[in-house]
Design a protein around this motif. Structure first.
Motif, short mmCIF file in Angstrom:
data_model
loop_
_atom_site.label_atom_id
_atom_site.label_comp_id
_atom_site.label_asym_id
_atom_site.label_seq_id
_atom_site.Cartn_x
_atom_site.Cartn_y
_atom_site.Cartn_z
N GLN A 40 -11.01 25.80 27.75
CA GLN A 40 -10.91 24.49 28.40
C GLN A 40 -9.59 24.36 29.15
O GLN A 40 -9.56 23.81 30.25
N LEU A 41 -8.52 24.86 28.57
CA LEU A 41 -7.23 24.83 29.23
C LEU A 41 -7.25 25.70 30.48
O LEU A 41 -6.74 25.32 31.53
N ARG A 42 -7.88 26.85 30.39
CA ARG A 42 -8.02 27.74 31.55
C ARG A 42 -8.80 27.03 32.67
O ARG A 42 -8.44 27.09 33.84
N ALA A 98 -4.15 15.32 25.75
CA ALA A 98 -4.28 16.17 24.56
C ALA A 98 -3.25 17.29 24.54
O ALA A 98 -3.01 17.89 23.51
N PHE A 99 -2.66 17.61 25.66
CA PHE A 99 -1.67 18.68 25.73
C PHE A 99 -0.58 18.28 26.71
O PHE A 99 -0.75 17.35 27.49
N GLU A 138 -8.33 20.05 17.71
CA GLU A 138 -7.16 19.58 18.42
C GLU A 138 -6.78 18.18 17.96
O GLU A 138 -7.59 17.42 17.46
N GLY A 139 -5.53 17.85 18.12
CA GLY A 139 -5.03 16.51 17.89
C GLY A 139 -4.51 15.99 19.22
O GLY A 139 -3.97 16.74 20.02
N THR A 140 -4.63 14.69 19.45
CA THR A 140 -4.19 14.16 20.73
C THR A 140 -2.91 13.37 20.63
O THR A 140 -2.45 12.81 21.60
N ARG A 141 -2.31 13.31 19.48
CA ARG A 141 -1.06 12.58 19.31
C ARG A 141 0.12 13.47 19.63
O ARG A 141 0.24 14.55 19.11
#
Length: 140
Positions: free
Chosen positions: A5-7, A90-91, A135-138
């Motif tokens: 997803q990041l790619r 998220a990142f 994943e965590g979004t904080r």
């Protein structure tokens, strides 16, 4: 968010900000200058029980282009990747760098992305065979 997803997010940012430069994924390489995206490294730092901070280092190479054009793109790449960060909390980008390529090697732009992963525990009574991350979004 997975590495894939990041790619995809990085590819979309490159395509949006540099529509004239194709992003090579696989198959026949373009005959003109192009970007090649690659995951260079992944680091997982344990924060506390079941929680990890992941840092993914992606490299963007500007292949078959002139050195001057690659230098001019450094600021544009920084802006393109930073703009995408605001659309997905998220990142976040920790570090970006640009390096001129050695003789016979193309310039390399790297971007380090940080996100938090939470290890999922198996349901009660089931043996844990392999851990999974979510994943965590904080952000801190």
């Amino acid at each position: 968010m997975t590495v894939q997803q990041l790619r995809e997010h990085l590819t979309a940012a490159l395509t949006q900000f540099f529509p004239e430069v194709p992003v090579y994924v696989e198959g026949d390489k373009p005959e003109t200058a192009y970007f090649r995206l690659e995951l260079i490294s992944a680091t997982y730092d344990r924060q506390r029980e079941g929680r990890y901070m992941a840092v993914y280092r992606f490299g963007i190479r500007y292949e078959q282009g002139s050195r001057l054009a690659a230098e001019a793109m450094a600021d544009g790449l920084c802006e393109a990747l930073a703009a995408g960060e605001s659309s997905d909390p998220a990142f976040r980008i920790m570090r970006q760098s640009w390096e001129a390529g050695a003789e016979g090697e193309s310039a390399l732009f790297t971007a380090d992305y940080m996100l938090y992963l939470q290890r999922q525990k198996p349901p009660e009574g089931e043996a844990e065979l392999m851990g999974h991350f979510t994943e965590g979004t904080r952000l801190k």
